[in-house]
Scaffold this active site. Structure first.
Site, short mmCIF file in Angstrom:
data_model
loop_
_atom_site.label_atom_id
_atom_site.label_comp_id
_atom_site.label_asym_id
_atom_site.label_seq_id
_atom_site.Cartn_x
_atom_site.Cartn_y
_atom_site.Cartn_z
N LYS A 183 -1.70 2.92 4.62
CA LYS A 183 -1.74 1.74 3.75
C LYS A 183 -2.98 0.91 4.08
O LYS A 183 -3.14 0.44 5.20
CB LYS A 183 -0.47 0.92 3.93
CG LYS A 183 0.80 1.69 3.56
CD LYS A 183 2.05 0.88 3.72
CE LYS A 183 2.35 0.51 5.15
NZ LYS A 183 3.68 -0.08 5.33
N THR A 198 4.27 -12.22 0.46
CA THR A 198 4.27 -10.75 0.55
C THR A 198 5.22 -10.24 1.63
O THR A 198 5.10 -9.10 2.06
CB THR A 198 2.85 -10.25 0.83
OG1 THR A 198 2.36 -10.87 2.03
CG2 THR A 198 1.91 -10.57 -0.32
N GLY A 258 7.99 -8.41 3.37
CA GLY A 258 8.83 -7.27 3.01
C GLY A 258 8.13 -6.15 2.29
O GLY A 258 8.78 -5.18 1.86
N THR A 259 6.80 -6.21 2.17
CA THR A 259 6.10 -5.17 1.40
C THR A 259 6.26 -3.79 2.02
O THR A 259 6.49 -2.81 1.31
CB THR A 259 4.60 -5.50 1.27
OG1 THR A 259 4.07 -5.79 2.57
CG2 THR A 259 4.38 -6.69 0.37
N GLY A 260 6.13 -3.67 3.35
CA GLY A 260 6.22 -2.36 3.98
C GLY A 260 7.60 -1.75 3.86
O GLY A 260 7.74 -0.55 3.56
N CYS A 261 8.63 -2.56 4.08
CA CYS A 261 10.00 -2.09 3.94
C CYS A 261 10.27 -1.65 2.51
O CYS A 261 10.89 -0.60 2.26
CB CYS A 261 10.99 -3.19 4.31
SG CYS A 261 10.74 -3.94 5.93
#
Length: 270
Positions: free
Chosen positions: A182, A213, A215-218
């Site tokens: 990412k 932003t 929580g984007t990775g989860c």
């Protein structure tokens, strides 16, 4: 009152193994919201409990490994899964416990190798990084590290997009079938690189002027797992997940005094 008998079949089944976020923006809560939004049935194994809000993580507590293993055994032995996503696992013993259980599972596994929170708070004990490398990544169908996590796992520091191929190669050397690097923390247009060592896919999106932003990775990893459960291959699942999380970032909203969450229900309100 009229009773209506249900004759419909269950939707695809996705299990998240992660930490609970009391603020509702990341972790188990983000995973289950993503799964619901994408039309799969979400199930959860809680590995840790965090006290966190929009300002950061004030503390976290691991569950005993026997509690984590019991949750896994309960779901896998009776309900089954079509895909699994792992997030915050906190400690060496929990990483090893989860990896052991997943090694015997045929469903695709999406590993989000959570190291720190959006605010920079540590969510993985330093000594547990070796267990992620040696035990968890070899059972992963796809691993989704950000650039900090790439450096933590491999020592490769990415400073521009040209370094993402080297990062993918270093991550793939640890055993997963696919690596999705990412690149959102790099300047310019956000771009992610997906590779299995032979094929490469580049996913881009507009950069939204939005600080909310959390929580984007989860959300991305859970969306990939959801699409894998629905039958997509890894490249298609990653592309659709990227589209979903980009919309969720664009719709992110303020919450508390700090960083707000992405909006998992943005499509329902569009």
């Amino acid at each position: 009152m009229t009773s209506i008998a249900s004759t419909s079949q269950a939707p695809p089944l996705v299990l998240t193994v992660a930490g609970s976020d009391s603020g509702g923006g990341a972790g188990i809560q983000a995973d289950l919201k993503t799964m619901l939004a994408l039309g799969v049935h979400g199930m959860s194994v809680v590995a840790a409990v965090t006290a966190q809000n929009s300002l950061g993580v004030q503390g976290y507590w691991e569950l005993p490994p026997e509690a984590v293993r019991a949750q896994l055994d309960s779901v896998l032995s009776d309900i089954g899964v079509h895909a699994i996503k792992t997030g915050m696992l906190a400690s060496t013993v929990l990483v090893e416990t989860v990896a052991e259980a997943l090694a015997g599972c045929d469903a695709p596994v999406v590993v989000d190798p959570v190291g720190v929170s959006k605010h920079g708070d540590a969510l993985l004990a330093p000594e547990a990084v070796d267990a992620v490398r040696s035990a968890l990544l070899p059972v992963a169908t796809v691993v989704t590290p950000n650039l900090f996590e790439v450096e933590q796992l491999t020592g490769v520091k990415v400073v521009d997009e040209t370094g993402m191929r080297e990062a993918a190669e270093a991550v793939l050397a640890l055993g997963p079938r696919w690596a999705l690097i990412k690149g959102g923390h790099l300047p310019g247009e956000p771009a992610d690189l997906l590779s299995d060592g032979e094929r490469e896919y580049r996913f881009t999106a507009p950069r939204h002027d939005n600080r909310h932003t959390h929580g984007t990775g989860c959300t991305l990893a859970s969306a990939i797992a959801s699409h894998l459960a629905m039958g997509d291959d890894v490249p298609a699942a990653a592309e659709k997940a990227k589209e979903y999380v980009t919309g969720a970032i664009a719709a992110g909203f303020p919450l508390g005094a700090g960083i707000g969450p992405v909006d998992h229900g943005w499509r329902q309100r569009a």
